[in-house]
Motif scaffolding. Structure first.
Motif, PDB file in Angstrom:
ATOM      1  N   GLY A 107       0.790  -1.223   0.000  1.00 27.24           N
ATOM      2  CA  GLY A 107       0.000   0.000   0.000  1.00 27.24           C
ATOM      3  C   GLY A 107       0.823   1.273   0.000  1.00 27.24           C
ATOM      4  N   VAL A 108       1.949   1.276  -0.711  1.00 32.72           N
ATOM      5  CA  VAL A 108       2.782   2.477  -0.724  1.00 32.72           C
ATOM      6  C   VAL A 108       2.222   3.494  -1.709  1.00 32.72           C
ATOM      7  N   ARG A 109       2.462   4.743  -1.394  1.00 34.05           N
ATOM      8  CA  ARG A 109       2.042   5.843  -2.262  1.00 34.05           C
ATOM      9  C   ARG A 109       3.273   6.684  -2.585  1.00 34.05           C
ATOM     10  N   PRO A 110       4.050   6.255  -3.590  1.00 39.97           N
ATOM     11  CA  PRO A 110       5.284   6.974  -3.892  1.00 39.97           C
ATOM     12  C   PRO A 110       5.021   8.395  -4.358  1.00 39.97           C
ATOM     13  N   GLY A 111       5.882   9.280  -3.934  1.00 40.42           N
ATOM     14  CA  GLY A 111       5.792  10.679  -4.363  1.00 40.42           C
ATOM     15  C   GLY A 111       7.003  11.033  -5.200  1.00 40.42           C
ATOM     16  N   ASP A 112       7.803  11.924  -4.670  1.00 37.20           N
ATOM     17  CA  ASP A 112       8.999  12.333  -5.394  1.00 37.20           C
ATOM     18  C   ASP A 112      10.210  11.473  -5.059  1.00 37.20           C
ATOM     19  N   GLN A 113      10.022  10.476  -4.209  1.00 35.27           N
ATOM     20  CA  GLN A 113      11.152   9.653  -3.802  1.00 35.27           C
ATOM     21  C   GLN A 113      11.678   8.814  -4.967  1.00 35.27           C
ATOM     22  N   GLN A 114      12.953   8.484  -4.878  1.00 37.68           N
ATOM     23  CA  GLN A 114      13.548   7.591  -5.860  1.00 37.68           C
ATOM     24  C   GLN A 114      13.135   6.158  -5.551  1.00 37.68           C
ATOM     25  N   ASP A 115      12.858   5.376  -6.594  1.00 41.01           N
ATOM     26  CA  ASP A 115      12.611   3.954  -6.378  1.00 41.01           C
ATOM     27  C   ASP A 115      13.950   3.243  -6.193  1.00 41.01           C
ATOM     28  N   ILE A 116      13.900   1.971  -5.840  1.00 41.15           N
ATOM     29  CA  ILE A 116      15.134   1.250  -5.535  1.00 41.15           C
ATOM     30  C   ILE A 116      16.028   1.134  -6.768  1.00 41.15           C
ATOM     31  N   GLY A 117      15.435   1.040  -7.953  1.00 38.54           N
ATOM     32  CA  GLY A 117      16.242   0.947  -9.164  1.00 38.54           C
ATOM     33  C   GLY A 117      17.118   2.167  -9.372  1.00 38.54           C
ATOM     34  N   ARG A 118      16.558   3.334  -9.141  1.00 39.64           N
ATOM     35  CA  ARG A 118      17.339   4.567  -9.316  1.00 39.64           C
ATOM     36  C   ARG A 118      18.339   4.773  -8.187  1.00 39.64           C
ATOM     37  N   MET A 119      18.007   4.254  -7.005  1.00 39.66           N
ATOM     38  CA  MET A 119      19.010   4.290  -5.944  1.00 39.66           C
ATOM     39  C   MET A 119      20.189   3.371  -6.273  1.00 39.66           C
ATOM     40  N   LEU A 120      19.910   2.235  -6.901  1.00 40.27           N
ATOM     41  CA  LEU A 120      20.989   1.328  -7.285  1.00 40.27           C
ATOM     42  C   LEU A 120      21.883   1.928  -8.360  1.00 40.27           C
ATOM     43  N   LYS A 121      21.337   2.821  -9.165  1.00 37.52           N
ATOM     44  CA  LYS A 121      22.126   3.426 -10.236  1.00 37.52           C
ATOM     45  C   LYS A 121      23.288   4.244  -9.683  1.00 37.52           C
ATOM     46  N   ALA A 122      23.061   4.928  -8.570  1.00 39.51           N
ATOM     47  CA  ALA A 122      24.121   5.721  -7.930  1.00 39.51           C
ATOM     48  C   ALA A 122      24.106   5.397  -6.439  1.00 39.51           C
ATOM     49  N   PRO A 123      24.527   4.199  -6.052  1.00 33.51           N
ATOM     50  CA  PRO A 123      24.320   3.732  -4.683  1.00 33.51           C
ATOM     51  C   PRO A 123      25.046   4.535  -3.618  1.00 33.51           C
ATOM     52  N   ARG A 124      26.195   5.061  -3.934  1.00 29.91           N
ATOM     53  CA  ARG A 124      26.944   5.801  -2.910  1.00 29.91           C
ATOM     54  C   ARG A 124      26.374   7.200  -2.697  1.00 29.91           C
ATOM     55  N   ARG A 125      25.573   7.657  -3.640  1.00 31.71           N
ATOM     56  CA  ARG A 125      24.909   8.951  -3.458  1.00 31.71           C
ATOM     57  C   ARG A 125      23.445   8.795  -3.054  1.00 31.71           C
ATOM     58  N   ALA A 126      22.986   7.543  -2.991  1.00 35.37           N
ATOM     59  CA  ALA A 126      21.589   7.298  -2.639  1.00 35.37           C
ATOM     60  C   ALA A 126      21.357   7.658  -1.171  1.00 35.37           C
ATOM     61  N   ARG A 127      20.326   8.396  -0.936  1.00 34.73           N
ATOM     62  CA  ARG A 127      19.961   8.756   0.431  1.00 34.73           C
ATOM     63  C   ARG A 127      18.731   7.932   0.795  1.00 34.73           C
ATOM     64  N   LEU A 128      19.000   6.761   1.310  1.00 32.18           N
ATOM     65  CA  LEU A 128      17.931   5.797   1.548  1.00 32.18           C
ATOM     66  C   LEU A 128      16.853   6.364   2.461  1.00 32.18           C
ATOM     67  N   ALA A 129      17.265   7.002   3.546  1.00 32.79           N
ATOM     68  CA  ALA A 129      16.293   7.507   4.521  1.00 32.79           C
ATOM     69  C   ALA A 129      15.330   8.510   3.908  1.00 32.79           C
ATOM     70  N   GLU A 130      15.777   9.231   2.883  1.00 30.35           N
ATOM     71  CA  GLU A 130      14.932  10.239   2.253  1.00 30.35           C
ATOM     72  C   GLU A 130      14.036   9.653   1.172  1.00 30.35           C
ATOM     73  N   ASN A 131      14.309   8.424   0.780  1.00 25.70           N
ATOM     74  CA  ASN A 131      13.600   7.863  -0.365  1.00 25.70           C
ATOM     75  C   ASN A 131      12.716   6.661  -0.043  1.00 25.70           C
ATOM     76  N   VAL A 132      12.776   6.171   1.202  1.00 21.11           N
ATOM     77  CA  VAL A 132      11.838   5.105   1.554  1.00 21.11           C
ATOM     78  C   VAL A 132      10.444   5.697   1.757  1.00 21.11           C
ATOM     79  N   VAL A 133       9.445   4.856   1.601  1.00 21.93           N
ATOM     80  CA  VAL A 133       8.052   5.284   1.707  1.00 21.93           C
ATOM     81  C   VAL A 133       7.379   4.455   2.810  1.00 21.93           C
ATOM     82  N   PRO A 134       6.672   5.087   3.737  1.00 24.98           N
ATOM     83  CA  PRO A 134       5.962   4.304   4.760  1.00 24.98           C
ATOM     84  C   PRO A 134       4.882   3.434   4.120  1.00 24.98           C
ATOM     85  N   SER A 135       4.786   2.214   4.581  1.00 20.84           N
ATOM     86  CA  SER A 135       3.720   1.347   4.104  1.00 20.84           C
ATOM     87  C   SER A 135       2.365   1.901   4.517  1.00 20.84           C
TER      88      SER A 135
END
Length: 282
Positions: A49-77
């Motif tokens: 039941g996630v409602r993604p907004g402007d956050q990056q999905d996991i695929g785009r985080m994997l594209k630049a993993p060292r610059r990925a800001r996981l805490a800013e891009n996860v979505v509460p269930s």
């Protein structure tokens, strides 16, 4: 923080259903949990039941993993609000179940020729994970790059199998694959065990195959087994957790996932990781 990959090299065995069932049990137990939806179909994200907004999905985080800001891009269930409305004790912490949203974009990494550097992409993303006790990685049903990337980042691998001929054979192949992968890439990776899913108690074939799995895998076959759930698609389609679905059937299934999560995280007498090699080579 434990990172557990939920895997199967055979599709259609209910791998995502087991992932979401374990996530539901973790939420009910108050275990801060992150679900990483690594399957390009992103079914776990839908079910959660996630409602993604402007956050990056996991695929785009994997594209630049060292610059990925996981805490800013996860979505509460979407389940979290229902859990909070369920009457948490006064003063208790707000339940945490976050999702690294899946997308078809991850498919660019689902190929067999990923090198060591690419296999470390998810590990680099998860280096930014803070405040979680459990990470569940829903893998695609293949042994291409995404599954191997997940295994590289994981402490344990939980396999999902139906008690059928082809599924049991696929599980044995996966056990061999884990052993080879441990030798080459991830020496600390351990099998969390095998979840028997969609079990029909009245089926002679299922009874026979469960006995066969017990003989082949011994203590690696986790309990309890998860029976076939007639309304599971309805529950997932409504983006509900099994713990917040009405009815005795859902209540019983929720209790099974509670026990399964406990056995997964705190195994009692589980066969040593080295037994993967011994059993799979028989």
């Amino acid at each position: 923080m434990q990172v557990v990959s939920i895997s199967s090299l055979k599709g259609g065995v209910g791998k995502t259903s087991v992932t979401t069932g374990l996530a539901s049990a973790a939420l009910a137990a108050g275990i801060p949990t992150l679900v990483v939806d690594l399957d390009p179909h992103a079914d776990a994200s839908t079910a959660l039941g996630v409602r993604p907004g402007d956050q990056q999905d996991i695929g785009r985080m994997l594209k630049a993993p060292r610059r990925a800001r996981l805490a800013e891009n996860v979505v509460p269930s979407g389940w979290v609000e229902r859990a909070a409305q369920g009457g948490a004790p006064a003063g208790s912490a707000k339940p945490v179940l976050d999702v690294a949203v899946g997308s078809a974009y991850t498919g660019i990494y689902d190929r067999p020729d990923l090198g060591r550097r690419d296999l470390r992409r998810l590990s680099a993303v998860l280096a930014g994970a803070q405040g979680y006790e459990l990470v569940l990685v829903d893998c695609p049903p293949s042994l291409n790059g995404l599954t191997r990337m997940a295994w590289s980042a994981s402490d344990k691998v939980a396999l999902v199998a139906e008690p059928g001929l082809f599924s049991v054979a696929g599980t044995e192949r996966t056990m061999r694959a884990i052993q080879l992968f441990r030798q080459e890439f991830a020496p600390k990776l351990a099998p969390a065990g095998i979840v028997a899913n969609r079990v029909r108690t009245g089926s002679a074939e299922h009874t026979f195959r469960l006995a066969e799995m017990e003989s082949m895998f011994g203590g690696l076959l986790l309990s309890p087994h998860i029976p076939e759930q007639a309304n599971w698609q309805q529950i997932q389609g409504a983006a509900h957790s099994i713990h917040h679905w009405p009815g005795e059937s859902a209540k019983n299934a929720a209790a099974l996932f509670d026990a399964l999560l406990e056995n997964l995280l705190h195994p009692q007498g589980l066969a040593a990781a080295g037994s993967v090699r011994d059993r799979s080579q028989r």
